[in-house]
Design a protein around this motif. Structure first.
Motif, PDB file in Angstrom:
ATOM      1  N   ASP A   1      -7.615 115.773  57.702  1.00  0.00           N
ATOM      2  CA  ASP A   1      -7.359 115.683  59.133  1.00  0.00           C
ATOM      3  C   ASP A   1      -8.111 116.737  59.927  1.00  0.00           C
ATOM      4  O   ASP A   1      -8.264 117.881  59.493  1.00  0.00           O
ATOM      5  N   ASN A   2      -8.557 116.333  61.097  1.00  0.00           N
ATOM      6  CA  ASN A   2      -8.969 117.275  62.121  1.00  0.00           C
ATOM      7  C   ASN A   2      -7.833 117.374  63.127  1.00  0.00           C
ATOM      8  O   ASN A   2      -7.053 116.434  63.300  1.00  0.00           O
ATOM      9  N   ILE A   3      -7.747 118.501  63.787  1.00  0.00           N
ATOM     10  CA  ILE A   3      -6.775 118.678  64.861  1.00  0.00           C
ATOM     11  C   ILE A   3      -7.553 118.914  66.137  1.00  0.00           C
ATOM     12  O   ILE A   3      -8.471 119.737  66.167  1.00  0.00           O
ATOM     13  N   SER A   4      -7.181 118.212  67.193  1.00  0.00           N
ATOM     14  CA  SER A   4      -7.878 118.372  68.458  1.00  0.00           C
ATOM     15  C   SER A   4      -6.873 118.356  69.595  1.00  0.00           C
ATOM     16  O   SER A   4      -5.920 117.580  69.579  1.00  0.00           O
ATOM     17  N   GLY A   5      -7.071 119.238  70.563  1.00  0.00           N
ATOM     18  CA  GLY A   5      -6.173 119.266  71.704  1.00  0.00           C
ATOM     19  C   GLY A   5      -6.292 120.570  72.461  1.00  0.00           C
ATOM     20  O   GLY A   5      -7.115 121.429  72.136  1.00  0.00           O
ATOM     21  N   ARG A   6      -5.466 120.705  73.474  1.00  0.00           N
ATOM     22  CA  ARG A   6      -5.444 121.932  74.264  1.00  0.00           C
ATOM     23  C   ARG A   6      -4.743 123.022  73.468  1.00  0.00           C
ATOM     24  O   ARG A   6      -3.654 122.818  72.945  1.00  0.00           O
TER      25      ARG A   6
END
Length: 218
Positions: A9-14
């Motif tokens: 998994d990649n994690i993306s977000g603010r």
């Protein structure tokens, strides 16, 4: 290891800033791979020999830098002993977070985990006397070891180090008691937060109390 994420998994977000080398993205704690920034309670000396909170400076600088190009995306490297996602993170413009932190003097290359990947960035910061390199300081890993070795006083006056940072640990005891720990309190460093158990971080004492947690007595 959190069951909701796999190693692919990649994690993306603010990103919410926890400290100079740790962020939170949508409830997942992410530790930057291969670097180590000063701790929130750590003091360094500036060029004039005056103490300042270098961990606080690193966190504030990181917050401002990430805000210029959101969101942040992190690729998985490993899980650490605290159950945090350790990853290589990038701004939306492709800039590498760890490399910037080290080159700006807000973190150090951590040879134990980096294999020297950020040594050239560190040399650049040291020669330019950026950030922690402007004066005297102790590597964060040595500072933590010294804190663990030091005798603990019976009472400690906690200090809120970074206004707006979510660094209050909301712990649930084996008896189900909800207790929060502030930076500087006796059991803060050894308290590990487990979101699957319902534990969480808070950004203020008012927030923690409103959620049903009480302050640790020491």
């Amino acid at each position: 290891m959190p069951s909701a994420l796999s190693t692919s998994d990649n994690i993306s977000g603010r990103a919410t800033i926890i400290d100079g080398d740790t962020i939170d993205i949508s409830g997942t704690r992410v530790r930057f791979n291969g670097i180590d920034a000063p701790e929130s309670a750590q003091l360094c000396q500036n060029a004039k020999g005056k103490n300042y909170r270098c961990g606080q400076s690193a966190a504030k600088a990181l917050d401002a830098w990430l805000a210029k190009s959101r969101p942040v995306t992190c690729t998985f490297a490993e899980w650490d002993r605290y159950g945090r996602f350790v990853g290589d993170c990038y701004r939306s413009d492709g800039a590498a977070v760890a490399a910037w932190l080290v080159s700006a003097g807000h973190a150090m290359d951590w040879p134990l985990h980096s294999g020297g990947a950020y040594a050239s960035y560190q040399d650049e910061a040291r020669l330019a006397k950026r950030g922690i390199w402007q004066g005297e300081f102790q590597p964060a890993w040595e500072w933590r070891a010294a804190q663990l070795a030091a005798p603990k006083p019976e009472t400690t006056s906690p200090v809120r180090l970074l206004s707006g940072s979510c660094d209050i640990k909301g712990n649930i005891s084996n008896k189900g008691v909800r207790i929060y720990h502030l930076p500087g309190q006796r059991f803060y460093d050894e308290t590990v937060i487990s979101p699957p158990k319902g534990e969480r971080m808070f950004c203020s004492e008012d927030e923690a109390r409103a959620a049903g947690w009480r302050r640790s007595k020491r």
